[in-house]
Design an enzyme around this catalytic site. Structure first.
Site, PDB file in Angstrom:
ATOM      1  N   SER A 182      42.352  40.607  44.508  1.00 35.41           N
ATOM      2  CA  SER A 182      42.280  39.641  45.684  1.00 35.41           C
ATOM      3  C   SER A 182      43.679  39.497  46.697  1.00 35.41           C
ATOM      4  O   SER A 182      44.228  40.669  46.883  1.00 35.41           O
ATOM      5  CB  SER A 182      41.653  38.084  45.617  1.00 35.41           C
ATOM      6  OG  SER A 182      41.483  37.575  46.745  1.00 35.41           O
ATOM      7  N   ASP A 197      30.023  40.339  46.676  1.00 35.31           N
ATOM      8  CA  ASP A 197      31.369  39.159  46.830  1.00 35.31           C
ATOM      9  C   ASP A 197      31.456  38.512  48.428  1.00 35.31           C
ATOM     10  O   ASP A 197      31.406  39.214  49.374  1.00 35.31           O
ATOM     11  CB  ASP A 197      32.691  40.266  46.989  1.00 35.31           C
ATOM     12  CG  ASP A 197      33.976  39.709  46.886  1.00 35.31           C
ATOM     13  OD1 ASP A 197      34.146  38.269  47.630  1.00 35.31           O
ATOM     14  OD2 ASP A 197      35.146  40.289  46.423  1.00 35.31           O
ATOM     15  N   HIS A 256      33.186  38.094  43.160  1.00 34.18           N
ATOM     16  CA  HIS A 256      34.859  37.965  43.346  1.00 34.18           C
ATOM     17  C   HIS A 256      35.161  37.349  42.129  1.00 34.18           C
ATOM     18  O   HIS A 256      36.578  37.167  41.949  1.00 34.18           O
ATOM     19  CB  HIS A 256      35.311  37.191  44.599  1.00 34.18           C
ATOM     20  CG  HIS A 256      36.463  37.204  44.907  1.00 34.18           C
ATOM     21  ND1 HIS A 256      37.038  38.372  45.769  1.00 34.18           N
ATOM     22  CD2 HIS A 256      37.820  36.680  45.048  1.00 34.18           C
ATOM     23  CE1 HIS A 256      38.040  38.515  46.332  1.00 34.18           C
ATOM     24  NE2 HIS A 256      38.774  37.308  45.731  1.00 34.18           N
TER      25      HIS A 256
END
Length: 285
Positions: free
Chosen positions: A150, A229, A263
């Protein structure tokens, strides 16, 4: 070279997962980092992979949730997992929003007040921390690579693209690939660099923009992205923008969309073996 203080030490998969603290001159505060030392360090120097974590994380998330030590032990590589920002600096606003400030250093060197003195995570990751690791631990200093998740995926990509040849390879899980066009990136960059996204400084910290002008040794990039995600559908990550640029400039990038994954660290732990093997291939060649 500053002293380091051992905070914890746990044996795992024949190696040792340790956490240390030290005083950072780049960040002006005490910083923690996790380091996994595989059993092969008893026989000599080994390669090192740096892991950069995402928003709100500390050094603990990766070492406790990713399950990476098993594969690092098998491959004989050290894993280093630093914290994600300076801490406890009492900068006005540093704890007001999880998208910037504490836990959200974005791996950049800020140029805007009041952040520019301490929010220098890029220099910390690419200069201070490697020098410290090379001095204190049995690593091969010319055999290092970088990966992240991320915000940390963004950090890994920009570190590799801004330093041709410094890292043998780079990989990422669900990276913020084009932050100047993403809400998270705009929020953080407006504080760290000032101005709207038309500020030319922003492009110097955006992987998609940096890929357009990469001029260095071949760089084999691996990215995994979960199809479920929610941040992908919200337009926070934009990996397809980076893929298009990579194709245009001839940069090697494999982007794998993984069906059903989100995620979280459930996603990361599923594919971390692939990533460590990807790194080991280049670190041992």
């Amino acid at each position: 070279m500053p002293n380091i203080t051992e905070i914890s030490n746990n044996k795992i998969f024949g190696g040792w997962q340790k956490v240390f603290s030290h005083e950072s001159y780049e960040l002006g505060c005490k910083m923690n980092f996790g380091i996994f030392l595989p059993p092969q360090v008893e026989e000599g120097l080994v390669p090192v992979i740096y892991w950069l974590s995402g928003l709100t994380c500390t050094e603990a998330n990766f070492i406790q949730k990713a399950g990476a030590q098993k594969y690092a032990s098998e491959q004989g590589v050290i894993l280093v997992a630093p914290d994600t920002s300076p801490r406890n600096l009492n900068i006005p606003g540093e704890d007001d929003d999880w998208r910037f400030g504490t836990g959200a250093g974005f791996y950049v060197d800020a140029t805007n007040e009041p952040w520019k003195k301490n929010y220098r995570m890029y220099s910390y990751i690419t200069k201070e921390l490697p020098a410290l690791i090379n001095e204190k631990f049995p690593v091969l200093p010319d055999k290092q690579s970088i990966m992240g998740h991320s915000m940390g995926g963004h950090g890994a990509l920009i570190c590799a693209l801004k330093n041709p040849g410094f890292y043998k390879t780079v990989s990422a899980f669900a990276p913020i690939s084009n932050p100047i066009l993403a809400p998270w990136g705009k929020k953080a960059f407006s504080h760290y660099f000032g101005g709207p996204e038309s500020n030319v400084v922003w492009k110097e910290w955006d992987a998609t923009e940096l890929a357009k002008k990469y001029n260095g040794p071949p760089l084999d990039i691996l990215i995994d992205q979960g199809k479920e995600d929610k941040y992908l559908t919200e337009g926070q990550l934009l990996p397809e923008n980076l893929l298009l640029v990579a194709k245009d400039v001839g940069l090697s990038l494999v982007l794998r969309f993984q069906e059903g994954y989100d995620h979280s660290y459930f996603f990361i732990s599923t594919f971390i073996e692939d990533h460590i093997k990807h790194h080991a291939k280049y670190l041992k060649s």
